[in-house]
Design an enzyme around this catalytic site. Structure first.
Site, short mmCIF file in Angstrom:
data_model
loop_
_atom_site.label_atom_id
_atom_site.label_comp_id
_atom_site.label_asym_id
_atom_site.label_seq_id
_atom_site.Cartn_x
_atom_site.Cartn_y
_atom_site.Cartn_z
N SER A 41 5.41 -3.13 -4.37
CA SER A 41 4.62 -3.31 -3.16
C SER A 41 3.93 -4.66 -3.22
O SER A 41 4.00 -5.38 -4.23
CB SER A 41 3.61 -2.18 -2.99
OG SER A 41 2.87 -2.33 -1.80
N ASP A 155 -13.61 -0.59 -1.88
CA ASP A 155 -12.38 -0.73 -1.09
C ASP A 155 -11.62 0.59 -1.11
O ASP A 155 -10.40 0.62 -1.28
CB ASP A 155 -11.52 -1.86 -1.64
CG ASP A 155 -10.41 -2.25 -0.68
OD1 ASP A 155 -10.55 -1.98 0.53
OD2 ASP A 155 -9.40 -2.83 -1.13
#
Length: 865
Positions: A41, A155
């Site tokens: 990714s 996050d």
């Protein structure tokens, strides 16, 4: 029998040696040992690859150093590494190695084959309430663990929740995390990190893993350049730094191979030095008092024997040059008394044959500049301050003298040294110039200021060589001061014409007297004279070069702030804490006096052996008997500023607070206070104790208390840069408002994730980020209605987590007590069967990450790092 026993002993010794040789030294692995299988990714700050080493699969996150520097995110990479290294939770991704190359940083983590929750959510559309509760419960345990260890994720979102082989959740991507450790992690932090109880799983790390996790991340490593000097600057022993008592400088001259040139140069310098005990009289700049009057300063005397040094942060007008020549411990850095006596014997016979010569020991030299054996001369670099350049020139004759016809500081400081002991292999490069590839500031300011100072100096050149014997009351006279056999010379002063002249008196062993030592208002030729060991004592003549004087002349002021204060110390014991050396290349470390022979930079007259033995008895003590001081000294004594000709004397110096503050030497400790800036701040601390043996007792009688200002921290405390970092949909209101935030921001993001799990869409989703921010601040939540209506318990739990006031926001304790999580077994949650268990085709299957990549239009097909 004896032969048999001897053979057995030999066999035993060989076995022991073989056994010892087989013990591997723990070291971190190289990134070359990992094989890249395929890309997985890509995120905002790097790419993730599937790697393999020794039959085991890893997830390798690759971050480019250049990108982090350009985005001003270098500290976040460090925070991510530290957060993962400190975490040993079953709900946090395990970090195995932290490796780096010249251009990249590699975080080697465990590979979770189930993909991320965002991809799973794209496939499911939304989760059932039972499935969402289990995922939220595991994430809550992970957040509670992180918060208890001082880590804020900041996050949190489904993209950063990975699914393990058993279907459990693990948090990852700590790129925006905040670690409140306030220091670099060490080995004990990693080895003693408490972990949640999880049988049948070991969180221990190998020595190589531990070494990689505590290593410093270097973001300014030059790519493609294998500069030996840069490597030696940080990894080689600090013999050169100890020789100069100085600091690592950003400028250096390339050096191919470290040789024994240092020791040979020292010996040849001592021989020539012994035959030339005098140094020419030099008039220093004369506008110091006028400048100090313009700046509103009123220092009247100098009682300090220690001057403090730092780099001029404003314009780098006095850079510390790095001594590229690294000498080994066995190269003869320590000299015995016999060698000193031999040098002294040569001095008496060579005085009549040598003319008056100023020897300039250049701080920069190249091993290739040494002529072949049998040559009578060695050319050292000549520094011309007008051109700001280094040159190497061939001497015209054996006896070089100073060209007094040159104006300003453009005077030759060449010398001739007998180098018959040097080898032929050093023939090579000559006529080299200073390079600027390691300089982080432009030299334009130095050139302009040097020209300006040269113009001012020429206006006062007619007054050079003036000898003044009047006592002005600005100095104190101390008699019988012994510094490990180094006898200081007599200095006279003049204030009438604002001229300071350095005078030296030649001393002979037949006619020695106790000299008077006085402090110069602006002594450019005064340099630090360090103590040698108790067994090795120096008494030979030596002089400081113009290069060293221009680089190390100091500027210390007690009542005004000057940038660029440099430090010269004689024998004051510096007790400094050792800050983190990864930032910071400057240190106040004491040299190893048992193995180090320091060449003094001040002119010193030879002492007979008897006088030196008296000093050897206790080289750490300095005895001084003050003579009758002038009347002006009976009042409060201030520290006088010392400004060199090369420094910015007329520059606006009040623009930056001084990094140095000097107090009375009878009650002073120097401590390092790192303020997050470069260079680190140094401030003395009052200890309320008697003076040490290295301090002048004259100041004890003054009775004045120099108090350190209470605000000892220089510069502003490290604060956040105020940027809003994170994904807009999951940001807490306090982050948008720019107010102080804490662990509550993660609980807000958890409430957003709970809403997204149950509905498939974040609660504050909108067309633009600005509209998303407005929805967050207004807490505009579109609750589902009708058949899609959420349960009351689920909506109540989200209301607790999505509270605007962070002080009233729910945490771990409130979630455990909430009815929505009443059936959750918090103690055995990691052992329960999860609603989704990955079923990959093989161990290298990455198809579970494709849904998220396709939704974000990411094409993962390249292997470029």
């Amino acid at each position: 029998m004896e032969s048999a026993s001897a053979s057995e002993e030999n066999e035993g010794g060989a076995a022991i040696e073989e056994c010892v040789s087989r013990i591997p030294v723990p070291r971190p692995p190289s990134i070359e040992e990992f094989t890249i299988v395929k890309p997985i990714s890509r995120g905002a700050f790097g790419k993730v690859y599937l790697g393999q080493k020794g039959g085991k699969l890893y997830a390798v996150k690759v971050v480019k150093k250049a990108d982090m520097i350009n985005k001003n995110m270098t500290h976040q990479v460090q925070a991510e590494r530290d957060a993962l290294a400190l975490s040993k939770s079953p709900f946090v991704v395990h970090l195995y190695y932290s490796l780096q190359s010249a251009s990249n940083i590699y975080l080697i983590m465990e590979y979770l084959i189930g993909g991320d929750v965002k991809s799973l959510l794209h496939i499911y559309g939304y989760f059932d309430e039972e499935m969402a509760i289990k995922y939220i419960s595991e994430v809550a345990l992970a957040l509670d663990y992180l918060h208890r260890h001082g880590i804020i994720h900041r996050d949190l979102k489904p993209d950063n929740m990975l699914i393990s082989n058993e279907g459990h959740i693990k948090l990852t991507d700590f790129g925006l995390s905040k670690v409140t450790l306030n220091r670099d992690i060490n080995m004990m932090d990693i080895l003693t990190t408490p972990s949640m109880s999880k049988p049948k799983q070991d969180y221990s790390r190998t020595p190589g893993q531990v070494l990689s996790l505590i290593s410093s991340l270097g973001f300014f490593t030059p790519v493609g350049e294998k500069d030996q000097d840069s490597a030696n600057m940080f990894s080689a022993p600090k013999s050169a730094a100890q020789l100069s008592r100085g600091f690592i400088c950003p400028m250096s001259v390339d050096q191919k191979e470290p040789t024994s040139y240092s020791s040979k140069l020292l010996k040849s310098c001592f021989e020539t030095l012994s035959s030339n005990p005098e140094i020419p009289v030099k008039c220093l700049t004369s506008n110091l008092l006028q400048c100090r009057k313009r700046l509103g300063t009123s220092s009247t005397s100098s009682q300090s024997h220690t001057f403090v040094s730092s780099v001029e942060s404003e314009c780098h007008s006095n850079p510390k040059w790095e001594r590229d020549c690294q000498s080994t411990e066995s190269s003869g850095c320590a000299m015995s008394w016999n060698a000193v006596e031999m040098l002294y014997a040569k001095s008496t016979s060579a005085i009549k044959t040598k003319t008056e010569l100023e020897l300039a020991l250049s701080p920069i030299h190249d091993s290739s500049a040494i002529p072949a054996a049998g040559s009578n001369q060695v050319t050292l670099p000549r520094k011309c301050f007008r051109e700001i350049s280094w040159e190497a020139r061939d001497p015209d004759n054996e006896n070089m003298t100073i060209d007094k016809g040159q104006s300003g500081f453009c005077q030759s400081s060449q010398r001739s040294v007998n180098s018959s002991a040097t080898s032929e292999e050093h023939l090579g490069k000559r006529n080299y110039k200073r390079n600027f590839h390691l300089v982080d500031s432009s030299p334009c300011q130095e050139i302009m200021q040097s020209k300006k100072n040269c113009t001012e100096y020429e206006a006062n050149k007619e007054r050079q060589g003036c000898r003044a014997n009047q006592s002005t009351g600005l100095t104190t006279e101390v008699q019988n001061l012994k510094l490990s056999g180094c006898e200081s010379q007599q200095l006279d002063y003049a204030n009438k014409e604002n001229i300071v002249t350095y005078l030296t008196d030649r001393q002979t062993p037949e006619k020695l007297h106790i000299p008077t030592i006085a402090k110069n208002l602006m002594s450019e030729l005064d340099e630090d004279c360090e103590l040698s060991s108790k067994k090795d004592c120096l008494s030979s003549n030596s002089v400081c070069s113009d290069e060293d004087r221009a680089l190390k002349t100091t500027c210390v002021d007690s009542d005004s702030s000057f940038p660029g204060v440099s430090m010269m110390e004689s024998s004051l014991e510096i007790q400094a804490l050792e800050p983190d050396k990864s930032i910071r290349d400057y240190s106040f470390e004491e040299p190893n006096t048992e193995d180090l022979f320091v060449l003094p930079k001040c002119q010193e007259n030879s002492l007979p052996q008897d006088d030196c033995h008296a000093c050897i008895q206790d080289s750490s003590q300095v005895s001084a008997h003050p003579s009758k001081a002038p009347k002006a000294l009976t009042s409060k004594i201030n520290v006088v500023a010392f400004r060199s000709f090369n420094s910015h004397i007329n520059a606006s110096t009040n623009s930056e607070p001084s990094k140095i503050s000097i107090t009375s030497l009878d009650a002073m400790d120097i401590s390092c206070d790192y303020s997050g800036s470069y260079p680190m701040a140094v401030s003395p601390t009052e200890k309320g104790r008697h003076y040490t043996s290295h301090q002048t007792p004259n100041q004890v009688k003054l009775g004045t208390s120099y108090r350190t200002p209470k605000s000892v921290r220089r510069g502003a405390a490290p604060v956040d840069d105020g940027r809003i970092l994170g994904t807009p949909d999951y940001l807490a209101p306090e982050l948008l408002l720019g107010t102080a935030h804490g662990p509550a921001v993660d609980w807000w993001a958890l409430g957003v994730c709970l809403f997204e799990f149950l509905t498939g869409i974040p609660p504050f989703n909108d067309e633009t980020p600005q509209q998303v921010f407005q929805n967050i601040l207004k807490r505009d939540i579109p609750w589902p209605e009708g058949e899609e209506k959420l349960s009351d318990n689920a909506q109540s739990a989200m209301d607790m987590l999505l509270t605007i006031d962070d002080s009233k926001r729910a945490g771990m304790r409130e979630l455990k007590q909430h009815p929505l999580f009443s059936e959750v077994d918090w103690e055995n949650l990691q052992h329960q069967t999860m609603p989704f268990v990955p079923q990959p085709d093989d161990e290298t299957d990455t198809s579970y990450f494709e849904a998220r990549n396709n939704a974000q239009h990411l094409t993962i097909s390249g292997f470029s790092l």
